[in-house]
Design a protein around this motif. Structure first.
Motif, PDB file in Angstrom:
ATOM      1  N   GLY A   1      16.828  11.435  26.934  1.00 43.53           N
ATOM      2  CA  GLY A   1      16.426  10.706  25.737  1.00 43.53           C
ATOM      3  C   GLY A   1      16.822   9.247  25.765  1.00 43.53           C
ATOM      4  N   GLU A   2      17.355   8.779  26.905  1.00 47.08           N
ATOM      5  CA  GLU A   2      17.769   7.376  27.010  1.00 47.08           C
ATOM      6  C   GLU A   2      16.555   6.500  27.305  1.00 47.08           C
ATOM      7  OE1 GLU A   2      20.914   6.356  26.573  1.00 47.08           O
ATOM      8  OE2 GLU A   2      21.698   8.412  26.330  1.00 47.08           O
ATOM      9  N   HIS A   3      16.554   5.332  26.684  1.00 48.19           N
ATOM     10  CA  HIS A   3      15.450   4.389  26.906  1.00 48.19           C
ATOM     11  C   HIS A   3      15.510   3.821  28.326  1.00 48.19           C
ATOM     12  CE1 HIS A   3      13.488   0.372  26.709  1.00 48.19           C
ATOM     13  NE2 HIS A   3      12.577   1.071  26.074  1.00 48.19           N
ATOM     14  N   VAL A   4      14.358   3.772  28.995  1.00 43.28           N
ATOM     15  CA  VAL A   4      14.291   3.216  30.350  1.00 43.28           C
ATOM     16  C   VAL A   4      13.531   1.889  30.326  1.00 43.28           C
ATOM     17  CG1 VAL A   4      13.487   3.606  32.718  1.00 43.28           C
ATOM     18  CG2 VAL A   4      14.424   5.510  31.386  1.00 43.28           C
ATOM     19  N   VAL A   5      12.338   1.915  29.767  1.00 44.21           N
ATOM     20  CA  VAL A   5      11.511   0.701  29.760  1.00 44.21           C
ATOM     21  C   VAL A   5      10.474   0.811  28.642  1.00 44.21           C
ATOM     22  CG1 VAL A   5      10.083   1.718  31.605  1.00 44.21           C
ATOM     23  CG2 VAL A   5       9.913  -0.720  31.180  1.00 44.21           C
ATOM     24  N   THR A   6      10.126  -0.345  28.098  1.00 44.34           N
ATOM     25  CA  THR A   6       9.002  -0.417  27.162  1.00 44.34           C
ATOM     26  C   THR A   6       7.888  -1.208  27.829  1.00 44.34           C
ATOM     27  OG1 THR A   6      10.478  -0.359  25.247  1.00 44.34           O
ATOM     28  CG2 THR A   6       8.239  -1.175  24.867  1.00 44.34           C
ATOM     29  N   ALA A   7       6.672  -0.698  27.746  1.00 51.02           N
ATOM     30  CA  ALA A   7       5.519  -1.383  28.336  1.00 51.02           C
ATOM     31  C   ALA A   7       4.538  -1.755  27.227  1.00 51.02           C
ATOM     32  CB  ALA A   7       4.831  -0.468  29.352  1.00 51.02           C
TER      33      ALA A   7
ATOM     34  N   PHE B   1       6.694  -5.842  30.361  1.00 52.02           N
ATOM     35  CA  PHE B   1       7.692  -4.771  30.431  1.00 52.02           C
ATOM     36  C   PHE B   1       9.050  -5.306  29.966  1.00 52.02           C
ATOM     37  CE2 PHE B   1       4.780  -3.997  34.046  1.00 52.02           C
ATOM     38  CZ  PHE B   1       4.342  -2.712  33.759  1.00 52.02           C
ATOM     39  N   ALA B   2       9.810  -4.468  29.291  1.00 50.10           N
ATOM     40  CA  ALA B   2      11.215  -4.776  28.993  1.00 50.10           C
ATOM     41  C   ALA B   2      12.039  -3.584  29.476  1.00 50.10           C
ATOM     42  CB  ALA B   2      11.424  -5.000  27.497  1.00 50.10           C
ATOM     43  N   TYR B   3      12.937  -3.861  30.412  1.00 47.74           N
ATOM     44  CA  TYR B   3      13.664  -2.793  31.106  1.00 47.74           C
ATOM     45  C   TYR B   3      15.087  -2.643  30.568  1.00 47.74           C
ATOM     46  CZ  TYR B   3      10.024  -3.833  34.548  1.00 47.74           C
ATOM     47  OH  TYR B   3       8.817  -4.076  35.161  1.00 47.74           O
ATOM     48  N   THR B   4      15.462  -1.406  30.259  1.00 47.52           N
ATOM     49  CA  THR B   4      16.882  -1.118  30.025  1.00 47.52           C
ATOM     50  C   THR B   4      17.549  -0.850  31.369  1.00 47.52           C
ATOM     51  OG1 THR B   4      16.522  -0.262  27.806  1.00 47.52           O
ATOM     52  CG2 THR B   4      18.512   0.488  28.928  1.00 47.52           C
ATOM     53  N   ARG B   5      16.829  -0.162  32.230  1.00 47.78           N
ATOM     54  CA  ARG B   5      17.275   0.070  33.613  1.00 47.78           C
ATOM     55  C   ARG B   5      16.037   0.338  34.464  1.00 47.78           C
ATOM     56  NH1 ARG B   5      16.455   5.245  35.171  1.00 47.78           N
ATOM     57  NH2 ARG B   5      16.778   6.999  33.743  1.00 47.78           N
ATOM     58  N   PRO B   6      16.171   0.199  35.795  1.00 52.18           N
ATOM     59  CA  PRO B   6      15.002   0.499  36.620  1.00 52.18           C
ATOM     60  C   PRO B   6      14.696   1.998  36.644  1.00 52.18           C
ATOM     61  CG  PRO B   6      16.886  -0.137  37.996  1.00 52.18           C
ATOM     62  CD  PRO B   6      17.322  -0.310  36.581  1.00 52.18           C
ATOM     63  N   VAL B   7      13.434   2.322  36.837  1.00 53.92           N
ATOM     64  CA  VAL B   7      13.024   3.704  37.079  1.00 53.92           C
ATOM     65  C   VAL B   7      13.601   4.134  38.421  1.00 53.92           C
ATOM     66  CG1 VAL B   7      11.004   5.126  37.671  1.00 53.92           C
ATOM     67  CG2 VAL B   7      10.919   3.568  35.702  1.00 53.92           C
ATOM     68  N   ARG B   8      14.076   5.385  38.520  1.00 52.47           N
ATOM     69  CA  ARG B   8      14.628   5.832  39.803  1.00 52.47           C
ATOM     70  C   ARG B   8      14.160   7.245  40.151  1.00 52.47           C
ATOM     71  NH1 ARG B   8      19.961   4.788  36.698  1.00 52.47           N
ATOM     72  NH2 ARG B   8      20.273   6.725  35.580  1.00 52.47           N
ATOM     73  N   ALA B   9      14.340   7.564  41.415  1.00 55.00           N
ATOM     74  CA  ALA B   9      13.933   8.884  41.902  1.00 55.00           C
ATOM     75  C   ALA B   9      14.641   9.966  41.102  1.00 55.00           C
ATOM     76  CB  ALA B   9      14.260   9.020  43.384  1.00 55.00           C
ATOM     77  N   GLY B  10      13.902  10.989  40.745  1.00 57.29           N
ATOM     78  CA  GLY B  10      14.472  12.109  40.011  1.00 57.29           C
ATOM     79  C   GLY B  10      14.327  11.985  38.504  1.00 57.29           C
ATOM     80  N   ASP B  11      13.992  10.790  38.022  1.00 58.02           N
ATOM     81  CA  ASP B  11      13.758  10.622  36.584  1.00 58.02           C
ATOM     82  C   ASP B  11      12.641  11.551  36.126  1.00 58.02           C
ATOM     83  OD1 ASP B  11      15.583   8.687  35.755  1.00 58.02           O
ATOM     84  OD2 ASP B  11      14.252   7.002  36.212  1.00 58.02           O
ATOM     85  N   ARG B  12      12.823  12.116  34.953  1.00 57.14           N
ATOM     86  CA  ARG B  12      11.727  12.839  34.287  1.00 57.14           C
ATOM     87  C   ARG B  12      11.395  12.040  33.031  1.00 57.14           C
ATOM     88  NH1 ARG B  12      10.480  17.999  35.331  1.00 57.14           N
ATOM     89  NH2 ARG B  12      10.465  18.622  33.147  1.00 57.14           N
TER      90      ARG B  12
END
Lengths: 159, 144
Positions: free
Chosen positions: A132-138, A91-102
């Motif tokens: 449309g912001e990048h969150v993470v690449t897996a 994984f490469a994270y731009t930011r952590p996944v958080r509650a409410g994310d779609r």
């Protein structure tokens, strides 16, 4: 039989949005036995600079793996899904996944190789939020054991 | 992000606190539900043996999640993780008893990557029953 190399580089349409629920994050954190308060207490998460509770780093796999499933089940590719085991995960994270994310996932086949009778497939899943912001690449490496290698290769981790 | 470890306090070779995480059949049932991975090799001994496994094995992603905790607990903020990758080398075999299996995780700072971004690479080692269960297990974290 070797898989069709023309599938390398192929991208699949973004998945329908997955809405990350705070109770789902809590359930996942409990399942991995991780009591970190940033997963369950929004105040604790805010103290660390996050707008709301965040998910453990590997939480997003459930979403990207489902998206990758649509790729490997592509009848045109012809992968025998019942023989697939999980080889590598990154994984490469731009930011952590958080509650409410779609979150939506766009999957791309990065490479197809044949190694020792096994088909080895590298799938990249780009995860974006509703803005449309990048969150993470897996990156997920899937190994489809050849018929002759069945059993012997089953000692690897399955998913 | 609010890492609790300062970049300047860390050197190549700095050891992270070693951790050990128990995993029983109940753990696997719970993880299957939470993750949505219901592959029977993680809960059905008969099925696991039929496909050539010695017994029920833990989800690779469960082991990956536990190994991450050595890093996220050390750094204090799970959101400080920038990259994380593993190779699944050996299964964690989980016997049907109260003790189950134990995943042992250790880590050390392998490189200081970027003085400006304050990122370091941590190399992790995860074993169970004396066997290395993850290979190439590496995390990049942003420190304070």
């Amino acid at each position: 039989m070797a898989l069709d190399q023309s599938f390398v580089g192929r991208s699949y349409p973004p998945t329908e949005p997955y809405e990350v629920g705070r109770e789902k994050i809590r359930e996942f954190a409990e399942a991995i036995g991780d009591p970190h308060p940033a997963y369950t207490d929004s105040e604790a998460a805010r103290e660390l600079g996050h707008p709301d509770v965040i998910a453990p780093p590997t939480f997003v796999f459930a979403i990207t793996f489902k998206a990758a499933g649509a790729v490997v089940e592509d009848p045109g590719l012809g992968l025998d899904y019942s023989r697939v085991v999980h080889g590598d995960q990154r994984f490469a994270y731009t930011r952590p996944v958080r509650a409410g994310d779609r979150l939506t996932v766009t999957s791309t086949i990065e490479s197809i190789k044949s190694l020792a009778g096994n088909d080895v497939l590298d799938v990249r899943g780009e995860v974006h939020d509703e803005n449309g912001e990048h969150v993470v690449t897996a990156w997920t490496k899937l190994v489809a054991r050849g018929a002759s290698a069945a059993g012997a290769g089953a000692g690897k981790q399955g998913e | 992000m609010a890492a609790k470890i300062a970049y300047t306090d860390v050197e190549v070779g700095t050891e992270l606190p070693a951790r050990s995480f128990p995993v029983t059949r109940a753990t696997l049932v719970r993880y299957a539900g939470a993750s949505g991975d219901f592959n029977p090799i993680h809960w059905n001994e008969r099925f696991a043996r039929e496909v050539g496994l010695p017994d029920v094995i833990a989800h690779g992603m469960f082991t990956m999640a536990e190994a991450a905790r050595a890093v996220t607990d050390w750094v204090g903020d799970p959101g400080a993780l920038v990259e994380y990758g593993v190779r699944f080398t050996k299964p964690v075999v989980v016997p049907d008893d109260d003790a189950g299996a134990v995943i042992e995780v250790s880590g050390r700072v392998a490189a200081k990557l970027d003085d400006e971004a304050r990122t370091v690479r941590v190399d992790l080692t995860a074993t169970s029953a004396g066997q290395k269960v993850l290979g190439m297990s590496r995390a990049v974290v942003r420190l304070a």
